[in-house]
Design an enzyme around this catalytic site. Sequence first.
Site, short mmCIF file in Angstrom:
data_model
loop_
_atom_site.label_atom_id
_atom_site.label_comp_id
_atom_site.label_asym_id
_atom_site.label_seq_id
_atom_site.Cartn_x
_atom_site.Cartn_y
_atom_site.Cartn_z
N HIS A 178 -2.23 8.29 5.24
CA HIS A 178 -3.32 8.74 6.11
C HIS A 178 -4.67 8.57 5.41
CE1 HIS A 178 -5.41 11.57 8.92
NE2 HIS A 178 -6.09 11.86 7.82
N GLU A 179 -4.73 8.99 4.14
CA GLU A 179 -5.99 8.87 3.39
C GLU A 179 -6.37 7.40 3.17
OE1 GLU A 179 -7.84 11.43 2.89
OE2 GLU A 179 -6.30 12.80 3.62
N HIS A 221 -8.01 5.93 6.19
CA HIS A 221 -9.46 6.16 6.29
C HIS A 221 -10.23 5.05 5.57
CE1 HIS A 221 -9.58 9.95 8.35
NE2 HIS A 221 -8.86 10.58 7.44
N GLU A 249 -9.51 10.59 12.54
CA GLU A 249 -8.25 11.22 12.15
C GLU A 249 -7.07 10.61 12.90
OE1 GLU A 249 -7.95 13.15 9.58
OE2 GLU A 249 -10.12 13.12 9.30
N ASP A 262 -3.95 8.53 11.24
CA ASP A 262 -2.56 8.86 11.55
C ASP A 262 -1.81 7.63 12.06
OD1 ASP A 262 -2.64 11.49 10.80
OD2 ASP A 262 -2.95 12.28 12.81
#
Length: 364
Positions: free
Chosen positions: A272-273, A276, A350, A354
């Site tokens: 997930h990070e 980004h 976000e 995901d």
Amino acid sequence: TIFYIIISLTIFDFLFGLWTNYLNSTTRSSEIPSELEGIYDEEKYAKQQEYGKVNSRFSYLTSSFSFVLIMLMLLLFGFAYIDTYVRQITEHFILMPLLFFAILGIASDILNTPFDIYDTFVIEQKFGFNTTTLKTYIFDKVKGWLLGALIGGGLLALIIWFYTQTGTYFWLWAWAAVTFFMVFMNMFYSSLIVPLFNKQTALEDGELRDAIQSFSDKAGFKLDNVFVIDGSKRSTKANAYFSGLGKKKRIVLYDTLIKDLSTEEIVAVLAHEIGHYKKKHTQYGLVIGILQTGLTLFLLGLFIGNPELSKALGVEEVSFHIGLIAFGILYSPISMILGLGQTIFSRKNEYQADAFAAKFGLAD
């Protein structure tokens, strides 16, 4: 007229906050939604909802207290009183506003500390989150004050100097300085500021490091640094974040995350990070922040020298610090609209992060 506008905006901002808090509270229920059945533990979900309710009720108290304080300062011309007191000490064009904001900041922090202590040592303790010792809490406070004085005071002093030297176009110079600061902090925050509060260590070789490296290779992400931070010294809550730009980028995992989750779950959080970064959310967020700062400083440049701003707060002599207080309140509607836009942008990011993780078979 400006005084009444300031009072009206302050009341509106408070009531709007209460209303949105109430709307959020109406959606809470101890019964687990059908979408989460079999996924989220029912007992933990009920506890999480109760935690939200307690914090919501507590926010009513803290926001009401802050509202009463600001209204008293406005109606009793408290800002004018502090301005008069500061002028008796110094009339230096930089020291005067720095002292003014130092008094406001310290007084505000002292008045709000009891609420902060209750939140940390009562609410967080009740729900099993707090691990902060009194010693850590005090040291955090002191370090926070020193950093605020050094960084915040230094940046403010530079902006005031630009204002006195360049006049109408000071906002351009201030924008350049703040932009440099934002980029610098984006790159070096984790390596310069975080170590003052937490210990960061490189993730050791082993199963987790190998799994993270394997995923990074699969995702086409050049893994430079993975650090573990001792978040457990303050809370049992687990977290992870991505920071930095270019060669200074790093991924930080809380030690509580490593303790609570399996290797595969940690890789999913990490994915997930990385999502980004791959979607350039950090860069876009930085650019948006810089543009918003430019807009704010441009408007500040138009109004800061207006004597009516100072008079609205009971001060006859035009001053940067009083004008800045008045402008901050008048700017609040624009700030609220921009904040809503940021929230929408953040939620979109976000979901994208995901989706990026899910794309690699980590949806579960």
